[in-house]
Design a protein around this motif. Structure first.
Motif, mmCIF file in Angstrom:
data_model
loop_
_atom_site.group_PDB
_atom_site.id
_atom_site.type_symbol
_atom_site.label_atom_id
_atom_site.label_comp_id
_atom_site.label_asym_id
_atom_site.label_seq_id
_atom_site.Cartn_x
_atom_site.Cartn_y
_atom_site.Cartn_z
ATOM 1 N N ALA A 218 -10.599 -43.309 -3.147
ATOM 2 C CA ALA A 218 -11.773 -42.634 -3.712
ATOM 3 C C ALA A 218 -12.968 -43.582 -3.755
ATOM 4 O O ALA A 218 -14.095 -43.208 -3.438
ATOM 5 N N LYS A 219 -12.685 -44.840 -4.094
ATOM 6 C CA LYS A 219 -13.730 -45.861 -4.172
ATOM 7 C C LYS A 219 -14.332 -46.123 -2.789
ATOM 8 O O LYS A 219 -15.547 -46.176 -2.627
ATOM 9 N N LEU A 220 -13.452 -46.267 -1.809
ATOM 10 C CA LEU A 220 -13.925 -46.518 -0.443
ATOM 11 C C LEU A 220 -14.707 -45.316 0.097
ATOM 12 O O LEU A 220 -15.704 -45.470 0.797
ATOM 13 N N ALA A 221 -14.230 -44.124 -0.239
ATOM 14 C CA ALA A 221 -14.937 -42.911 0.206
ATOM 15 C C ALA A 221 -16.336 -42.853 -0.397
ATOM 16 O O ALA A 221 -17.290 -42.429 0.263
ATOM 17 N N LEU A 222 -16.453 -43.324 -1.620
ATOM 18 C CA LEU A 222 -17.773 -43.401 -2.259
ATOM 19 C C LEU A 222 -18.679 -44.380 -1.499
ATOM 20 O O LEU A 222 -19.843 -44.094 -1.231
ATOM 21 N N TYR A 223 -18.123 -45.550 -1.132
ATOM 22 C CA TYR A 223 -18.903 -46.515 -0.341
ATOM 23 C C TYR A 223 -19.334 -45.908 0.995
ATOM 24 O O TYR A 223 -20.436 -46.132 1.473
ATOM 25 N N LEU A 224 -18.421 -45.139 1.579
ATOM 26 C CA LEU A 224 -18.722 -44.519 2.872
ATOM 27 C C LEU A 224 -19.849 -43.493 2.727
ATOM 28 O O LEU A 224 -20.751 -43.410 3.562
ATOM 29 N N GLU A 225 -19.786 -42.740 1.661
ATOM 30 C CA GLU A 225 -20.822 -41.748 1.388
ATOM 31 C C GLU A 225 -22.179 -42.442 1.229
ATOM 32 O O GLU A 225 -23.191 -41.993 1.765
ATOM 33 N N ARG A 226 -22.185 -43.569 0.536
ATOM 34 C CA ARG A 226 -23.422 -44.332 0.356
ATOM 35 C C ARG A 226 -23.920 -44.888 1.689
ATOM 36 O O ARG A 226 -25.110 -44.849 1.979
ATOM 37 N N ALA A 227 -22.991 -45.409 2.481
ATOM 38 C CA ALA A 227 -23.372 -45.974 3.788
ATOM 39 C C ALA A 227 -23.991 -44.892 4.665
ATOM 40 O O ALA A 227 -24.970 -45.129 5.374
ATOM 41 N N ALA A 228 -23.426 -43.678 4.601
ATOM 42 C CA ALA A 228 -23.974 -42.559 5.374
ATOM 43 C C ALA A 228 -25.386 -42.237 4.893
ATOM 44 O O ALA A 228 -26.281 -41.968 5.686
ATOM 45 N N GLY A 229 -25.572 -42.304 3.585
ATOM 46 C CA GLY A 229 -26.869 -41.998 2.984
ATOM 47 C C GLY A 229 -27.985 -42.892 3.473
ATOM 48 O O GLY A 229 -29.125 -42.464 3.603
ATOM 49 N N ILE A 230 -27.651 -44.156 3.741
ATOM 50 C CA ILE A 230 -28.700 -45.068 4.223
ATOM 51 C C ILE A 230 -28.498 -45.398 5.696
ATOM 52 O O ILE A 230 -29.092 -46.338 6.219
ATOM 53 N N LYS A 231 -27.634 -44.628 6.349
ATOM 54 C CA LYS A 231 -27.382 -44.778 7.791
ATOM 55 C C LYS A 231 -27.011 -46.211 8.166
ATOM 56 O O LYS A 231 -27.494 -46.745 9.161
ATOM 57 N N ASP A 232 -26.172 -46.826 7.366
ATOM 58 C CA ASP A 232 -25.715 -48.166 7.728
ATOM 59 C C ASP A 232 -24.424 -48.026 8.508
ATOM 60 O O ASP A 232 -23.338 -47.865 7.949
ATOM 61 N N TRP A 233 -24.539 -48.090 9.813
ATOM 62 C CA TRP A 233 -23.389 -47.766 10.667
ATOM 63 C C TRP A 233 -22.367 -48.877 10.746
ATOM 64 O O TRP A 233 -21.188 -48.636 10.992
ATOM 65 N N THR A 234 -22.805 -50.099 10.517
ATOM 66 C CA THR A 234 -21.849 -51.204 10.476
ATOM 67 C C THR A 234 -20.977 -51.066 9.236
ATOM 68 O O THR A 234 -19.750 -51.152 9.294
ATOM 69 N N GLU A 235 -21.641 -50.829 8.128
ATOM 70 C CA GLU A 235 -20.934 -50.633 6.863
ATOM 71 C C GLU A 235 -20.007 -49.412 6.954
ATOM 72 O O GLU A 235 -18.874 -49.442 6.491
ATOM 73 N N ALA A 236 -20.523 -48.355 7.571
ATOM 74 C CA ALA A 236 -19.730 -47.128 7.693
ATOM 75 C C ALA A 236 -18.456 -47.385 8.494
ATOM 76 O O ALA A 236 -17.372 -46.957 8.098
#
Ligand code: MN
Length: 272
Positions: A218-236
């Motif tokens: 759940a925590k990682l999915a939250l990070y992924l959602e945030r990464a998508a929000g700022i279009k950080d594809w490396t982070e994603a």
């Protein structure tokens, strides 16, 4: 505004007047500028220097901005580095932005460059770098120890068994099936840089993981959602890979601890 460590910007631009004008604008904003007069030079400089941002003219002789961006992203795939690339183009046609994003650019600015717009975009993309570095640090110091702490199970099985009793098998099977499908879709969304659908998928995974007490997921999915929000594809991409590993751990844990599930994972992930 810009990270103190890296105030260097690469300007890829073939037109001499535009080079001068853009360089002056960037210098006025307190930045150091390296100039490349074609795509090939830009790739060379990007390979051997670390830039806060690359401003990439789309139309250049020999190698254009699209090809140069693709080459830079290919190099970065080997090193793990990531430099935001802002396309600079005189073309104002619909679909330009899509083409820029498709080859791996992060943003778009049209010519003639507006000082205020440039400032906003530079702020956005350099702050984003700063945010990501902070996120990386917080992950190193809080998330990983969490995951390694033996006290926390990858999924709260005893609570599930208590809550669902005879239905626990169904609940877990549904969770595994939906997660496999979500991770497959997430992989595609990350590859194709579809931030909106990635955000929805990550949100869904966050909800279902939380529902079964798979806290790390759940925590990682939250990070992924945030990464998508700022279009950080490396982070994603990194977060997606972490999710795949964590999901693997959940399944292993269930096979070892639950009589409900004995099935083998049915899908292999090739993250790249
Ligand atoms: Mn040009």
């Amino acid at each position: 505004m810009i990270d103190e460590v890296n105030k260097k910007v690469l300007l890829a631009e073939d037109n001499l007047v535009n080079q001068k004008v853009a360089s002056l604008l960037l210098q006025q904003l307190g930045l150091t500028v390296d100039v490349a007069e074609n795509g090939g030079k830009a790739v060379q400089l990007a390979e051997h220097n670390s830039y806060a941002v690359i401003l990439m003219d789309c139309q250049m002789p020999e190698m254009d901005g699209f090809e140069a961006t693709k080459a830079i992203r290919r190099l970065e795939a080997l090193t793990g580095a990531y430099t935001p690339i802002i396309a600079v183009t005189a073309l104002a046609m619909v679909g330009d932005r899509e083409r820029c994003i498709a080859v791996g650019m992060d943003d778009y600015i049209s010519k003639p460059i507006d000082r205020q717009v440039l400032k906003i975009k530079l702020n956005h993309w350099t702050q984003r770098e700063f945010i990501m570095r902070n996120q990386e640090l917080s992950r190193k110091y809080s998330l990983v120890p969490d995951a390694l702490a033996g006290s926390e199970e990858p999924i709260n099985l005893s609570e599930l068994e208590e809550f669902y009793v005879n239905d626990v098998e169904d609940v877990l099977a549904a969770f595994i099936q939906s997660t496999e499908s979500l991770l497959g879709d997430i992989n595609v969304a990350v590859r194709e840089r579809k931030d909106v659908s990635l955000s929805h998928l990550a949100h869904e995974l966050k909800g279902s993981s939380a529902a079964v007490g798979a806290k790390q997921m759940a925590k990682l999915a939250l990070y992924l959602e945030r990464a998508a929000g700022i279009k950080d594809w490396t982070e994603a991409r990194d977060t997606y890979l972490a999710l795949v590993n964590t999901f693997d751990g959940v399944q292993r844990f269930l096979r070892e601890n639950s009589t409900a599930l004995v099935q083998q994972p049915t899908f292999l992930i090739t993250g790249d």
